[in-house]
Write a protein that holds these residues in place. Structure first.
Motif, PDB file in Angstrom:
ATOM      1  N   UNK A 109       0.798  -1.233   0.000  1.00 20.48           N
ATOM      2  CA  UNK A 109       0.000   0.000   0.000  1.00 20.48           C
ATOM      3  C   UNK A 109       0.828   1.278   0.000  1.00 20.48           C
ATOM      4  N   UNK A 110       2.057   1.215   0.457  1.00 22.32           N
ATOM      5  CA  UNK A 110       2.900   2.416   0.437  1.00 22.32           C
ATOM      6  C   UNK A 110       3.160   2.888  -0.991  1.00 22.32           C
ATOM      7  N   UNK A 111       3.036   1.991  -1.955  1.00 20.45           N
ATOM      8  CA  UNK A 111       3.265   2.329  -3.365  1.00 20.45           C
ATOM      9  C   UNK A 111       1.956   2.502  -4.117  1.00 20.45           C
ATOM     10  N   UNK A 112       0.855   2.726  -3.391  1.00 22.88           N
ATOM     11  CA  UNK A 112      -0.455   2.825  -4.026  1.00 22.88           C
ATOM     12  C   UNK A 112      -0.469   3.851  -5.155  1.00 22.88           C
ATOM     13  N   UNK A 113      -0.003   5.077  -4.898  1.00 22.47           N
ATOM     14  CA  UNK A 113      -0.037   6.123  -5.914  1.00 22.47           C
ATOM     15  C   UNK A 113       0.789   5.729  -7.136  1.00 22.47           C
ATOM     16  N   UNK A 114       1.983   5.213  -6.902  1.00 22.37           N
ATOM     17  CA  UNK A 114       2.859   4.812  -8.003  1.00 22.37           C
ATOM     18  C   UNK A 114       2.217   3.699  -8.833  1.00 22.37           C
ATOM     19  N   UNK A 115       1.640   2.723  -8.152  1.00 16.36           N
ATOM     20  CA  UNK A 115       1.012   1.600  -8.853  1.00 16.36           C
ATOM     21  C   UNK A 115      -0.188   2.055  -9.666  1.00 16.36           C
ATOM     22  N   UNK A 116      -0.990   2.953  -9.114  1.00 14.38           N
ATOM     23  CA  UNK A 116      -2.173   3.421  -9.836  1.00 14.38           C
ATOM     24  C   UNK A 116      -1.792   4.276 -11.042  1.00 14.38           C
ATOM     25  N   UNK A 117      -0.755   5.060 -10.899  1.00 11.75           N
ATOM     26  CA  UNK A 117      -0.309   5.879 -12.026  1.00 11.75           C
ATOM     27  C   UNK A 117       0.212   5.023 -13.182  1.00 11.75           C
ATOM     28  N   UNK A 118       0.779   3.865 -12.845  1.00 12.56           N
ATOM     29  CA  UNK A 118       1.361   2.992 -13.864  1.00 12.56           C
ATOM     30  C   UNK A 118       0.394   1.943 -14.388  1.00 12.56           C
ATOM     31  N   UNK A 119      -0.832   1.921 -13.886  1.00 11.20           N
ATOM     32  CA  UNK A 119      -1.789   0.878 -14.267  1.00 11.20           C
ATOM     33  C   UNK A 119      -2.135   0.964 -15.753  1.00 11.20           C
ATOM     34  N   UNK A 120      -2.287  -0.187 -16.422  1.00 12.15           N
ATOM     35  CA  UNK A 120      -2.583  -0.182 -17.862  1.00 12.15           C
ATOM     36  C   UNK A 120      -4.051   0.098 -18.150  1.00 12.15           C
ATOM     37  N   UNK A 121      -4.312   0.578 -19.371  1.00  9.98           N
ATOM     38  CA  UNK A 121      -5.669   0.782 -19.886  1.00  9.98           C
ATOM     39  C   UNK A 121      -6.563   1.630 -18.979  1.00  9.98           C
ATOM     40  N   UNK A 122      -6.062   2.804 -18.544  1.00  8.20           N
ATOM     41  CA  UNK A 122      -6.927   3.655 -17.722  1.00  8.20           C
ATOM     42  C   UNK A 122      -8.001   4.321 -18.579  1.00  8.20           C
ATOM     43  N   UNK A 123      -9.166   4.585 -17.980  1.00  8.45           N
ATOM     44  CA  UNK A 123     -10.208   5.324 -18.696  1.00  8.45           C
ATOM     45  C   UNK A 123     -10.194   6.800 -18.301  1.00  8.45           C
TER      46      UNK A 123
END
Length: 321
Positions: free
Chosen positions: A178-192
């Motif tokens: 969870x400490x990397x939540x922001x980083x992981x969400x920013x890098x997530x594929x196929x965002x809408x």
């Protein structure tokens, strides 16, 4: 009743019997329709009885039968039974006691078409239960909702993705780290759309009572702090979200806000949202013949919908409060 009408009734009841008698898979007692925690709420036979009585008296239910949608009605009945049991438990925990005279007085407001505007299917489900019982549970939800609106503030991250598989994967990654939540969400594929990160929301941020009510009626903001959710987006946009509720704190409503000014049915919606956290603590198990429990939307979903059912998992390390 004419011979033709009698045949139609017999046919619908037979269809109901076939529906309820369908094969059951998985563990548990095949005769039990629903278990909530250690309570066996209803049996398959009792659900069948509700369906039969509904088909005998309710035109909308008969229409559902003609459209071969009795499975939808049965899921709705089991869903309502689950909500009623959770509501009862939540009310007991909150020390809510209802005056029977008030319950009687609430029937015209909390039951019937005016209580299910925009959702005719819920009117069919309501008709499977005595009006006073429907009013009693909705009145409990009104009390729960009135005590909850404007009482919490939150910090959260949320990502908006196109694919469910991507949402599931991201939710697991966030829960594991969870400490990397922001980083992981920013890098997530196929965002809408772009993620919303390190957001804060509470009574002080609300610009109107409607915003306070909206916050209280969201299931996402009523999960335990530290929860990571993947769930389908509602509305025309579609897609899925991954929501990480980083923290939750007690708060006070804005000065001058009076929960009694909120419409009773809105209070009931807020009250139902309060059941989400309880449902995480109290396992809800419908018989597999009826479907799968969705822990975020608080309903029994079909086998097809179960392939994209909401998931909730605790973050391994989080600032839970």
């Amino acid at each position: 009743m004419t011979t033709a009408a009698m045949r139609r009734s017999i046919g619908m009841i037979a269809a109901t019997a076939l529906l309820v008698a369908g094969c059951s898979a998985g563990q548990g007692d095949p005769k039990v329709a629903l278990t909530v925690g250690d309570v066996k709420v209803s049996t398959v036979e009792q659900v069948q009885q509700r369906l039969n009585e509904l088909l005998a008296t309710n035109q909308a239910a008969q229409d559902q039968a003609r459209q071969r949608k009795l499975d939808v009605v049965s899921r709705g009945i089991v869903t309502q039974e689950a909500l009623n049991q959770l509501t009862k438990q939540a009310a007991e925990r909150a020390g809510i006691r209802l005056d029977e005279q008030l319950v009687e007085q609430s029937i015209p407001v909390l039951t019937g078409p005016q209580a299910t505007q925009g959702d005719p299917f819920q009117a069919v489900v309501d008709a499977a239960f005595p009006a006073k019982e429907v009013a009693r549970y909705r009145l409990m939800l009104v009390e729960l909702g009135g005590r909850a609106i404007g009482r919490s503030s939150f910090e959260y991250d949320v990502a908006f993705l196109e694919n469910f598989a991507d949402a599931q994967k991201l939710a697991k990654q966030v829960a594991d780290d969870p400490a990397r939540s922001a980083q992981l969400m920013q890098a997530a594929p196929n965002p809408v759309r772009d993620p919303i990160l390190n957001a804060k929301q509470g009574p002080a941020d609300a610009e109107s009572p409607d915003q306070l009510v909206s916050l209280a009626t969201s299931p996402l903001f009523n999960l335990p702090a530290g929860s990571v959710v993947s769930t389908r987006l509602t509305g025309e946009q579609g897609g899925y979200i991954v929501f990480y509720l980083k923290s939750r704190q007690a708060a006070q409503p804005p000065a001058g806000f009076d929960a009694s000014s909120v419409q009773p049915l809105q209070l009931a919606q807020a009250g139902q949202a309060q059941l989400v956290g309880l449902a995480q603590q109290t396992k809800v198990e419908p018989n597999p013949r009826f479907g799968t429990w969705d822990p975020v939307n608080l309903k029994v979903v079909s086998g097809e919908e179960a392939s994209v059912v909401s998931t909730v998992q605790p973050a391994k390390t989080s600032r839970q409060q």
